[in-house]
Design a protein around this motif. Structure first.
Motif, PDB file in Angstrom:
ATOM      1  N   ASP A  72      -4.987  -3.085  -7.541  1.00 37.47           N
ATOM      2  CA  ASP A  72      -5.312  -2.389  -7.188  1.00 37.47           C
ATOM      3  C   ASP A  72      -4.249  -1.062  -7.116  1.00 37.47           C
ATOM      4  O   ASP A  72      -4.478   0.085  -7.420  1.00 37.47           O
ATOM      5  N   LEU A  73      -3.295  -1.283  -7.131  1.00 34.49           N
ATOM      6  CA  LEU A  73      -1.870  -0.378  -6.819  1.00 34.49           C
ATOM      7  C   LEU A  73      -1.927   0.137  -8.129  1.00 34.49           C
ATOM      8  O   LEU A  73      -1.447   1.356  -8.085  1.00 34.49           O
ATOM      9  N   ASP A 121      -5.031   6.865 -10.800  1.00 36.16           N
ATOM     10  CA  ASP A 121      -5.399   8.167 -10.712  1.00 36.16           C
ATOM     11  C   ASP A 121      -4.482   8.771  -9.524  1.00 36.16           C
ATOM     12  O   ASP A 121      -4.364   9.752 -10.490  1.00 36.16           O
ATOM     13  N   VAL A 122      -3.332   8.754  -9.596  1.00 37.40           N
ATOM     14  CA  VAL A 122      -2.415   9.999  -8.528  1.00 37.40           C
ATOM     15  C   VAL A 122      -2.440  10.341 -10.181  1.00 37.40           C
ATOM     16  O   VAL A 122      -1.730  11.439 -10.537  1.00 37.40           O
ATOM     17  N   HIS A 178      -4.380   0.555 -10.005  1.00 43.75           N
ATOM     18  CA  HIS A 178      -5.484   1.954 -10.220  1.00 43.75           C
ATOM     19  C   HIS A 178      -5.446   2.631  -9.640  1.00 43.75           C
ATOM     20  O   HIS A 178      -5.183   3.574 -10.115  1.00 43.75           O
ATOM     21  N   GLU A 179      -4.587   2.553  -8.623  1.00 40.92           N
ATOM     22  CA  GLU A 179      -4.769   3.639  -7.828  1.00 40.92           C
ATOM     23  C   GLU A 179      -3.461   4.572  -8.140  1.00 40.92           C
ATOM     24  O   GLU A 179      -3.689   6.053  -8.185  1.00 40.92           O
ATOM     25  N   ARG A 222       0.596  -0.884  -0.359  1.00 44.50           N
ATOM     26  CA  ARG A 222      -0.468   0.295  -0.289  1.00 44.50           C
ATOM     27  C   ARG A 222       0.849   1.094   0.331  1.00 44.50           C
ATOM     28  O   ARG A 222       2.021   1.178   0.318  1.00 44.50           O
ATOM     29  N   ARG A 223       0.713   2.307  -0.178  1.00 47.02           N
ATOM     30  CA  ARG A 223       1.227   4.041  -0.586  1.00 47.02           C
ATOM     31  C   ARG A 223       1.158   4.221   0.754  1.00 47.02           C
ATOM     32  O   ARG A 223      -0.152   4.171   1.304  1.00 47.02           O
TER      33      ARG A 223
END
Length: 444
Positions: free
Chosen positions: A426-427, A433-434, A429-430, A5-6
């Motif tokens: 999921d990472l 988004d960024v 895609h995140e 996770r970020r």
């Protein structure tokens, strides 16, 4: 396993990274550039953790190196066991089985079912330079043909083969002779556009070789099946097979520089596999060994064996620890179907980037294959004027928000996406988004 996770624990770079960067400036030559001055302490999957406890999403893989992921269990186990056994003898002094096993694996995996031989080196530039040596000996010809926007390395010969002056060539000449450059089949920037490129590029390139170099003088045509540093330029369908046919007809060796594209990155083991192109020589490095330094030259047996005994080699080439890592990394690629994984990631990247292109006219082109995708940024979609400043601003925004991004391209206006093939969807895609948030902020 590092949590995937970020995490933004501090500003980026944080205080500890800034301290380490001050030491870097005092100790490391200024010519060694750094894109994002965070100092990494740990990495796994799609995450890099820095000295301040920030966890960044990795969209670079160390420039397509850690495809199997940092800390890949198979690689860690193989490296640990080999270090315990021995770390070096020099293969040219007393050989060892891991070197042979890597060559056997490369001979089986690279395109074509003909008999092959391989030799191992330390870097992609070494592999390319040795490809030229082999081609010149095998053909008895001096000339080497390369392409606009190409990148092949930082040695004297490979700088001559590389197109971009700053920062790779500026001030370092004179360069090795008998290197000739021809236009690249670059659909987005071809005069007349992509359709004209598909129709005309092969004729333009082969005419240039024939008239400016002479096929009878040409030892090799060296090409990246998808250009890397030059901007992830993907030639139109049919160009590479046509170039291979022309080379075969004229006794010219086709060298595929698969240093960045190889080892499942583009959705196949090698980018040449996409159209069934069978080069005479293939150079590999980067993703071959899970982060350990290793490179290879693989080619037709009669071509590789044309070189006299002792003409190929190097003290560290095919180091046993790196070879152990490569065997484990290639096992992971096969067992975990990382080529298929690259295609899945490429679908996500392609969809998200295409959506950005529809929303923002500054995204002039989206291109690539598998987990090797890019977007080209322009200030005017009609003139296609490159916008390096926008690319730099978006990259800074991504860095500040905890995503490692890379830019490239002859004009410095291309974003390249090279996530580890082990990254979670999921990472990814995140991270996208960024990217969109950073692009919107840069344009506001």
């Amino acid at each position: 396993m590092l949590e995937q996770r970020r995490v933004l624990a501090t500003e980026i770079p944080g205080p500890r990274s800034r301290e380490l960067q001050a030491r870097t400036a005092a100790a490391v030559a200024a010519g060694v550039g750094v894109g994002l001055p965070v100092h990494v302490t740990e990495g796994a999957g799609g995450i890099l953790r820095d000295a301040d406890g920030n966890q960044l999403i990795d969209l670079g893989s160390g420039i397509a190196v850690t495809g199997v992921g940092n800390g890949n269990p198979r690689v860690v186990e193989a490296v640990t066991e080999q270090v315990r056994r021995f770390t070096h003898t020099c293969f040219m002094v007393t050989p060892y089985e891991p070197y042979v096993a890597v060559c056997e694996r490369l001979n089986a995996l690279t395109p074509g079912d003909h008999e092959k031989r391989s030799a191992l080196f330390n870097s992609g530039a070494e592999a390319v330079e040795n490809a030229v040596k082999v081609a010149r000996v095998a053909t008895g010809r001096p000339a080497v043909v390369v392409f606009e926007h190409a990148y092949h390395g930082r040695t004297n010969l490979t700088m001559a083969m590389t197109a971009r002056s700053m920062p790779y060539k500026h001030g370092f000449g004179p360069f090795a002779p008998e290197v000739y450059r021809v236009p690249m089949a670059y659909p987005y920037r071809w005069p007349g556009g992509p359709e004209a490129c598909a129709a005309d590029a092969l004729r333009v390139v082969t005419d240039a070789i024939t008239t400016q170099v002479g096929a009878e003088n040409t030892a090799a045509v060296v090409i990246e099946p998808i250009q890397g540093e030059g901007g992830f330029v993907v030639p139109p369908e049919g160009f590479l097979p046509g170039l291979a046919d022309w080379c075969r007809e004229h006794g010219v060796l086709l060298v595929a520089d698969e240093v960045q594209t190889g080892f499942c990155r583009t959705g196949d083991w090698f980018a040449c596999d996409h159209e069934g192109v069978v080069p005479d020589l293939v150079t590999t490095a980067k993703g071959i060994a899970g982060g350990m330094p290793l490179a290879a030259l693989t080619g037709r047996a009669e071509v590789m064996d044309a070189v006299h005994r002792g003409g190929l080699g190097g003290t560290y080439g095919g180091n046993p620890v790196a070879c152990a890592a490569a065997l484990a990394a290639m096992e992971s690629m096969a067992e975990d179907d990382l080529a298929g994984r690259a295609r899945d990631l490429g679908k996500i990247l392609g969809d998200r980037l295409s959506l950005l292109a529809r929303r923002y006219p500054q995204v002039g082109d989206v291109r690539g294959r598998g987990a090797m995708m890019a977007m080209e940024l322009v200030s005017d979609p009609d003139t296609r004027e490159p916008d390096a400043a926008l690319a730099a601003a978006v990259s800074r925004g991504c860095h500040e928000r905890g995503v490692v991004t890379l830019t490239c391209g002859t004009y410095g206006n291309v974003f390249r996406f090279l996530p580890p093939l082990a990254i979670g969807e999921d990472l990814l895609h995140e991270a996208m988004d960024v990217l969109e948030e950073s692009l919107a902020a840069a344009l506001s």
